[in-house]
Design a protein around this motif. Structure first.
Motif, PDB file in Angstrom:
ATOM      1  N   TYR A 197       0.835  -1.207   0.000  1.00 39.34           N
ATOM      2  CA  TYR A 197       0.000   0.000   0.000  1.00 39.34           C
ATOM      3  C   TYR A 197       0.871   1.261   0.000  1.00 39.34           C
ATOM      4  CZ  TYR A 197      -4.245  -2.722   0.783  1.00 39.34           C
ATOM      5  OH  TYR A 197      -5.293  -3.591   0.631  1.00 39.34           O
ATOM      6  N   LEU A 201       0.646   4.122  -2.793  1.00 44.01           N
ATOM      7  CA  LEU A 201       0.464   5.539  -2.450  1.00 44.01           C
ATOM      8  C   LEU A 201       1.551   6.410  -3.065  1.00 44.01           C
ATOM      9  CD1 LEU A 201      -0.611   5.345   1.318  1.00 44.01           C
ATOM     10  CD2 LEU A 201      -2.017   6.034  -0.637  1.00 44.01           C
ATOM     11  N   VAL A 204       0.562   6.779  -6.583  1.00 45.36           N
ATOM     12  CA  VAL A 204      -0.630   7.628  -6.653  1.00 45.36           C
ATOM     13  C   VAL A 204      -0.215   9.092  -6.530  1.00 45.36           C
ATOM     14  CG1 VAL A 204      -2.721   8.328  -5.407  1.00 45.36           C
ATOM     15  CG2 VAL A 204      -2.281   5.908  -5.836  1.00 45.36           C
ATOM     16  N   SER A 205       0.796   9.363  -5.684  1.00 49.56           N
ATOM     17  CA  SER A 205       1.301  10.738  -5.554  1.00 49.56           C
ATOM     18  C   SER A 205       1.902  11.218  -6.876  1.00 49.56           C
ATOM     19  CB  SER A 205       2.338  10.822  -4.432  1.00 49.56           C
ATOM     20  OG  SER A 205       3.508  10.094  -4.761  1.00 49.56           O
TER      21      SER A 205
END
Length: 310
Positions: A197, A201, A204-205
């Motif tokens: 995860y 993330l 995703v950033s």
């Protein structure tokens, strides 16, 4: 229970229901792989030999194509061999090597697309400072980050999976996948899940940074007709590439974690490999057709080859 030290091979069960049509699937897969090599290699060679294309945007594009060939090399040769074989197995070391190549390629693609977004942001929002910001040193740093960071990330992910004791050796996909092996573990996998995860993330950033860049780019384009033209010529291919790749990765993540076995095998297989089919095929086509500079150079390169053959 058996642990990872006793597992010497993994069985890939993704092709179990396609045996009756394996030669048809082999032919289409081979065709796709050959086209991927043709399209990407054409763009790579063109950018390398044409000095007028030795600019940041084209250098990053060249790396995107190189990464496409690198990533697909982790899937297609093994997949093609499996189509012609009745036994779909892969060695323990070969499985982790495949995971490393595919995972590092995916992460590298996201990083390169992020760097390309920054390049387009500077070109359109800060055109007067472009050459002072995008220097040879800056480009070199971006390229190093684009390759080294994903390699380190993949190495850490594989190390966390490698240490797990396993209770099985069947992987219900066409290829070795990290999450599929983690699910075979006999022990708690919280650390693997948390690290997974965190990696998600982080990327995703990167996606959010791309969105942020394009918000500023669109604002600049609204104010200037010249910048609007530049957006359509150089930014649209990049944005389209980002959307295609992100969509393909989201499909794969959703399939890996929440995919149902009630879905037809052919559809499950396509969802599992589309990120290794659609982006590598479309990326060079999108840029080759949209960017007039590349299109003209490609035609020039082919004209030279024809003249040499004559």
């Amino acid at each position: 229970m058996q642990n990872y030290s006793s597992v010497t091979v993994f069985t890939l069960d993704g092709l179990n229901e396609t045996a009756s049509h394996k030669y048809i699937f082999f032919a289409f897969t081979l065709l796709a792989y050959l086209l991927i090599w043709l399209f990407n290699l054409t763009l790579i060679i063109t950018i390398i030999i044409e000095k007028t294309l030795h600019e940041p945007m084209y250098i990053f594009l060249c790396n995107l194509c190189v990464n496409g060939l690198y990533g697909t090399a982790g899937l297609y040769p093994k997949l093609l061999a499996d189509f012609l074989s009745d036994s779909h197995v892969i060695s323990f070391s070969g499985c982790f090597l495949q995971i490393f190549v595919i995972y590092s390629s995916v992460m590298c693609e996201f990083t390169i697309l992020t760097v390309m977004a920054y390049d387009r942001y500077v070109a359109i929002c800060k055109p007067l400072q472009y050459h002072s910001i995008m220097t040879s040193l800056t480009i070199s740093k971006f390229l190093l980050i684009s390759w080294i960071f994903p390699f380190c990330e993949s190495t850490l992910s594989i190390f966390l999976t490698f240490r797990l004791p396993l209770c099985g050796s069947h992987i219900y996909k066409l290829y070795c996948e990290n999450y599929s092996i983690v699910k075979l573990s006999c022990v708690d996998t919280t650390l693997n899940n948390v690290s997974g995860y965190i990696f998600i993330l982080m990327h995703v950033s990167e996606a959010l940074f791309i969105v942020y860049s394009y918000i500023h780019i669109v604002r600049a384009c609204v104010k200037s007709r010249e910048e609007s033209s530049k957006f359509l010529q150089t930014c649209f291919p990049h944005l389209f590439t980002v959307i295609i790749f992100t969509t393909a990765i989201v499909f794969d993540l959703m399939y890996s974690r929440y995919g149902s076995k009630t879905i037809p095998q052919a559809l499950r297989n396509f969802m599992a490999v589309e990120f290794q089919v659609i982006p590598p095929l479309l990326n060079p086509l999108i840029y080759g057709l949209k960017l007039s500079q590349i299109r003209r150079r490609v035609m020039r390169v082919f004209s030279r080859e024809v003249d040499i053959l004559k």
